[in-house]
Scaffold this motif. Sequence first.
Motif, PDB file in Angstrom:
ATOM      1  N   THR A 206      66.875  83.731 -29.058  1.00  0.00           N
ATOM      2  CA  THR A 206      65.918  84.166 -30.074  1.00  0.00           C
ATOM      3  C   THR A 206      66.434  83.822 -31.465  1.00  0.00           C
ATOM      4  O   THR A 206      65.656  83.387 -32.327  1.00  0.00           O
ATOM      5  N   GLN A 207      67.735  83.974 -31.680  1.00  0.00           N
ATOM      6  CA  GLN A 207      68.327  83.602 -32.965  1.00  0.00           C
ATOM      7  C   GLN A 207      68.041  82.135 -33.279  1.00  0.00           C
ATOM      8  O   GLN A 207      67.689  81.795 -34.414  1.00  0.00           O
TER       9      GLN A 207
ATOM     10  N   MET B 272      65.479  98.848 -34.183  1.00  0.00           N
ATOM     11  CA  MET B 272      66.379  98.081 -35.012  1.00  0.00           C
ATOM     12  C   MET B 272      66.683  98.845 -36.297  1.00  0.00           C
ATOM     13  O   MET B 272      65.848  99.571 -36.802  1.00  0.00           O
TER      14      MET B 272
ATOM     15  N   GLY C 228      61.046  88.723 -34.983  1.00  0.00           N
ATOM     16  CA  GLY C 228      61.430  88.531 -33.601  1.00  0.00           C
ATOM     17  C   GLY C 228      61.081  89.749 -32.770  1.00  0.00           C
ATOM     18  O   GLY C 228      61.170  90.884 -33.245  1.00  0.00           O
ATOM     19  N   TYR C 229      60.685  89.504 -31.558  1.00  0.00           N
ATOM     20  CA  TYR C 229      60.359  90.560 -30.597  1.00  0.00           C
ATOM     21  C   TYR C 229      60.945  90.166 -29.245  1.00  0.00           C
ATOM     22  O   TYR C 229      61.411  89.039 -29.071  1.00  0.00           O
ATOM     23  N   GLN C 230      60.899  91.053 -28.311  1.00  0.00           N
ATOM     24  CA  GLN C 230      61.493  90.810 -27.005  1.00  0.00           C
ATOM     25  C   GLN C 230      60.923  89.571 -26.319  1.00  0.00           C
ATOM     26  O   GLN C 230      61.655  88.783 -25.728  1.00  0.00           O
TER      27      GLN C 230
ATOM     28  N   HIS D 186      58.478  83.296 -26.104  1.00  0.00           N
ATOM     29  CA  HIS D 186      59.794  82.700 -25.896  1.00  0.00           C
ATOM     30  C   HIS D 186      59.821  81.731 -24.719  1.00  0.00           C
ATOM     31  O   HIS D 186      60.678  80.859 -24.670  1.00  0.00           O
TER      32      HIS D 186
ATOM     33  N   PHE E 241      69.454  89.614 -32.828  1.00  0.00           N
ATOM     34  CA  PHE E 241      68.727  89.168 -31.644  1.00  0.00           C
ATOM     35  C   PHE E 241      69.626  88.390 -30.692  1.00  0.00           C
ATOM     36  O   PHE E 241      70.657  87.865 -31.086  1.00  0.00           O
TER      37      PHE E 241
END
Length: 117
Positions: free
Chosen positions: A18-19, A1, A59-61, A94, A14
């Motif tokens: 995720t947002q 990023m 945030g991450y994957q 998530h 994202f």
Amino acid sequence: MSKVDVVSQYIAMFPRDTQSRLNAIRSIIIDHAPDAIESISYGMPVYKLNKKPLIYFAGYQNHIGIYATPNGHEEFTKEFSKYKQGKGSVQFPHDQPLPVDLIKKVVQFRVQAIIGG
């Protein structure tokens, strides 16, 4: 990023789902710590109260991490035990509902730790 300096720009990088989760955390913090100053530090959103870090999130994957150091994680050891943790962090996957009530409690605790401490 890439490096960002505004939380809204950070969140916009994202995927939409995720947002939504990141914005939910942001709203919780703003609602429960309206005097906190929002910025980016260490490449992630941070909120400071009385010039002290209140909480960071990122945030991450596969998850969202929150960092409620120095004492937020110690206070919520039992509640955080069902989530993967790192040094000073907890990961909310998530594929599970975001624990909104727990995040509210953490923010409220950190506010009291800073204001009362």
